[in-house]
Design an enzyme around this catalytic site. Sequence first.
Site, PDB file in Angstrom:
ATOM      1  CD  GLU A  22     -10.431   3.895   0.530  1.00  0.00           C
ATOM      2  OE1 GLU A  22     -10.321   5.010   0.466  1.00  0.00           O
ATOM      3  OE2 GLU A  22      -9.555   3.238  -0.217  1.00  0.00           O
TER       4      GLU A  22
ATOM      5  CB  SER B 211      -0.191  -8.030  -1.232  1.00  0.00           C
ATOM      6  OG  SER B 211      -0.991  -8.862  -0.560  1.00  0.00           O
TER       7      SER B 211
ATOM      8  CE  LYS C 143      -4.236  -2.093   0.112  1.00  0.00           C
ATOM      9  NZ  LYS C 143      -5.253  -1.995  -0.982  1.00  0.00           N
TER      10      LYS C 143
END
Lengths: 393, 264
Positions: free
Chosen positions: A112, A379, A90
């Site tokens: 969010e 991830s 991210k």
Amino acid sequence: MKNLPDQYGHFDIFGGRYAAETLMPALLELEEAYDKAKKDKSFAKEFDWYRREYAGRPTPLYFARRMTNALGGAKIYLKREDLNHTGSHKINNTLGQALLARRMGKKKVIAETGAGQHGVATATVAALFGMECKIFMGEEDIRRQEPNVFRMKILGAEVVPVKSGTSTLKDAMNEAMRYWVGSVRDTFYIIGTTAGPHPYPVMVRNFQSVIGLELKKQIHKTESRNPDALVACVGGGSNAMGTFYAFRNDKKVAMFGVEAAGHGMNTKEHSASISGGKVGVLHGNKTYLLQDEHGQVRDAYSIAAGLDYPGVGPEHAYLAQTGRATYVTVTDAEAVDAFSFLSRKEGIIPALESSHAIAYAMKIAPAMKKNKIIVICLSGRGDKDAQTIIETM
Amino acid sequence: MGRIGRKFESLHAKNEKALIVYLTAGDPSLAITKQLILGLEKSGADILEIGVPFSDPTADGPVIQAASQRALKTGTTLQGVLNLVADIRRMSEIPIVLFGYFNPIFAYGVEKFAKTAEKAGVDGVLVVDLPPEEAPELRIHTDAAGLDFISLVAPTTGGDRLKTILKDATGFLYYISITGVTGTAAPKTADIAREIGKIRKLTKMPIAVGFGISNAEQAKEIGAIADGIVIGSAVVKLINENRNSDDLTEIVCKYIKNIKKPLV
Ligand SMILES: Cc1ncc(COP(=O)(O)O)c(C=O)c1O
């Protein structure tokens, strides 16, 4: 492949900009600022510097020897996005968007979050650049991803609990959009995945494309060739798009996007929008959606908070339609098994989201020849999921 | 010219301003929505905006969000709303605009929607998440069916964009009075007057103002500068507070009469 999206953000019938008029000028302004930054070498240089010196890129491409041996088929490599600062892919995106926000003179950011990884990555860059930060998070996710809530607060962000719907990612995104409608003049909305109205899907994809670009170089160094298959989990689709994009024209590289089957595709409790949804419009774009026959969006479900979303990025919808990528599903139970498997075989605790990708690779690897290569996008790391895993044991 | 255009003309001739009332269809039930609409017409409502409930109303504040949730719980569908309009048309000529989000219309089928809506007696549609860039896929059908496509202008809408919107707007122009979602702030009359002044230089189309108006005082102030005002969240709130009262319709009608007074 055609160069998509078109100027309105359409990937064939998917994507677009289905947004309230109040937000349209901000989206156009963002698009213009992003296009300018894209052409500006100093932006690329700055972005690159932060990725390297702050986030710790490049991340390793790790040959998972014990996992490979245990499965007895294809060679398995893990692209270690879990080793990024903050523990997931991210940060690749939040660094890019925060740098853009800074160029645009915006001092407040909102986001969010589902698993809290995007919230943490946003709170982190907000601290880094001295920006005010509000994170919208569903109450259910606040409960199941508590460690990340603490991290966001420590970083100085305000976590706004969202109570509507199932109190998960979709509802957090609704609330972030509402807040943005009221604060759009001075606030930058850092969307965490390849969804939302144009230009978000293309911008986030480009910021994440470093994953595939790096791993292509790395695999060519160790194996002198492209991998045979790429496997990545799909929530909104940012780590998967980031993994796939550099290989889009390498037709021989198979791409597998793994959606969350939750309690099973024969139940209503899953998050597999491509495998189990229909085309519709939500959060500013046209894509596959979990919805009822009346166009009301259904609640998604997955044990992995970051996959618990009823839509999917429009470019994935397009890749599914053209057949360039294949979308498959993995249940909660399979993901939990993969979580334990990787932890014990390799000493790497994967995020529950990433565990979906691991689980799918575990299904296909044994039947593949030993000279074949699978790269899995790992991830994120799984520390945040310890509580959830203990509850299932 | 359709019912909406004729209504603005007749009001203009009387030097009156339009009172546009929003309510969420199916809250608390479609039967009560019908009863309310018929009552509202007699109490001074000039145009009705019927909200089609959607699961994810991202442009609405807490009041209309909650109303949409209640309406969905009682099983309200777009087909149900279209049937309601057809039913009302047998008794009333009040102009009706359907207000909502694109996905329920998309799921229903855009072409089928346009045809069924026209046949039911709908006069216009306002789709919050369908800006001019994305509107053609619906407008091909709604324009062909003779339905007005009500366009929104926000305080953030700049000059060039405004011209694009005005070029294709039909029925009336809906000016969003606040930078925010529905029912969450009080509009500032001076700002609105300035913006409406700019818009009037570019169009003769009637301009209605809405999103934050909740009382007769605001209705009076904004009615003095616009051709109409929209009142929504305040009505929805009143309906919900009195949902179990035998006098629900009377209470709501009395409230609307009061809002209409300064507009006459
Ligand atoms: C570790 C991890 N992987 C994957 C995802 C899913 O998002 P995306 O599909 O955008 O990569 C998330 C989202 O929170 C995440 O935290």
